[in-house]
Design an enzyme around this catalytic site. Sequence first.
Site, mmCIF file in Angstrom:
data_model
loop_
_atom_site.group_PDB
_atom_site.id
_atom_site.type_symbol
_atom_site.label_atom_id
_atom_site.label_comp_id
_atom_site.label_asym_id
_atom_site.label_seq_id
_atom_site.Cartn_x
_atom_site.Cartn_y
_atom_site.Cartn_z
ATOM 1 N N TYR A 158 0.842 -1.205 0.000
ATOM 2 C CA TYR A 158 0.000 0.000 0.000
ATOM 3 C C TYR A 158 0.878 1.257 0.000
ATOM 4 O O TYR A 158 0.653 2.183 -0.787
ATOM 5 C CB TYR A 158 -0.894 -0.057 1.234
ATOM 6 C CG TYR A 158 -1.770 1.143 1.478
ATOM 7 C CD1 TYR A 158 -2.855 1.421 0.658
ATOM 8 C CD2 TYR A 158 -1.541 1.977 2.578
ATOM 9 C CE1 TYR A 158 -3.690 2.509 0.911
ATOM 10 C CE2 TYR A 158 -2.372 3.062 2.838
ATOM 11 C CZ TYR A 158 -3.441 3.323 2.008
ATOM 12 O OH TYR A 158 -4.255 4.395 2.263
ATOM 13 N N ALA A 159 1.891 1.279 0.876
ATOM 14 C CA ALA A 159 2.773 2.455 0.965
ATOM 15 C C ALA A 159 3.518 2.666 -0.348
ATOM 16 O O ALA A 159 3.677 3.801 -0.815
ATOM 17 C CB ALA A 159 3.760 2.293 2.118
ATOM 18 N N ALA A 161 2.538 1.720 -3.366
ATOM 19 C CA ALA A 161 1.591 2.202 -4.387
ATOM 20 C C ALA A 161 1.264 3.678 -4.167
ATOM 21 O O ALA A 161 1.227 4.470 -5.121
ATOM 22 C CB ALA A 161 0.324 1.357 -4.355
#
Length: 250
Positions: A158-159, A161
């Site tokens: 997530y980080a 992306a």
Amino acid sequence: MVQLEGRRAMVTGAAGALGAVICEVLAREGADIGGLDLNASGLAATGDRVRAAGRGWAGAAVDLTDFVGVQEAAAGLVSRLGGVDILVNCAGGGAVSFFHEMSPETWRTQMARNLDQVFNVTRAVLPAMLAARSGRIVNIASIAAVSGGRLVRGATAYAAAKAGVIGLTKALAIEVAEQGVTVNAIAPGAQATPGRDRDTPQRRAALLDQIPTRLLGEPEHLAAAIVFLAGPAGVNVTGVVLPLDGGHSI
Ligand SMILES: NC(=O)c1ccc[n+]([C@@H]2O[C@H](COP(=O)([O-])OP(=O)(O)OC[C@H]3O[C@@H](n4cnc5c(N)ncnc54)[C@H](O)[C@@H]3O)[C@@H](O)[C@H]2O)c1
């Protein structure tokens, strides 16, 4: 005085917790709204909120990771709205997965959900903004991209992306600045959305310990920051990453 009178705003993730509030606040500021999301019933509910604010609404249910589907859905919304002045890329979301056991599928899904779709939607909308020599794009990143996910462990995909969203924001800001289009990102910390109601008291205390103000973000405040970036006062602001995180990333 409303700040977005007569503007046409496209918002992705419009059925979600933050997206629905963003749509309603932009509508209260005078904008007609085009909403994109997978969730058709959630879109309809957001449409009701926009119409209750007295503004026009067009919604399209689409998987934003599907490039071709997005081009068609976005063109349909631009046509129904009569143009597009503002794009808010809000759709996305994390999944906790620890790196040492992460599958390639989880990695790819996070990239698609949080980065590819920003490409897909922005690619669909930008030509109309360049033709009009005017546009405002606001990308919702995350403080996880800035501070490495200290609020939620297991956020590497997530980080990464969302860090991609920040890179895209800055590079595109430079690319289109002379053509009247601004591109900015907001990096929210933990927001007071319904999902947070599942926090145990221990989890909530640990979260607040990481936030100097000891406050969760309010979706209405995030929406107000978008109004600033998309409104008259934001005309010379581009390429910034605005943390709305109570000082977490200091
Ligand atoms: N809530 C927070 O605390 C927080 C903090 C930092 C960043 N963010 C970011 O803000 C954004 C909105 O978060 P939220 O809390 O409203 O989440 P949410 O889950 O309530 O809403 C996300 C929306 O995106 C939609 N969506 C996801 N993938 C999609 C796809 N492939 N196609 C179409 N629609 C899709 C979902 O259907 C949902 O309606 C996300 O990008 C998230 O990463 C949230």
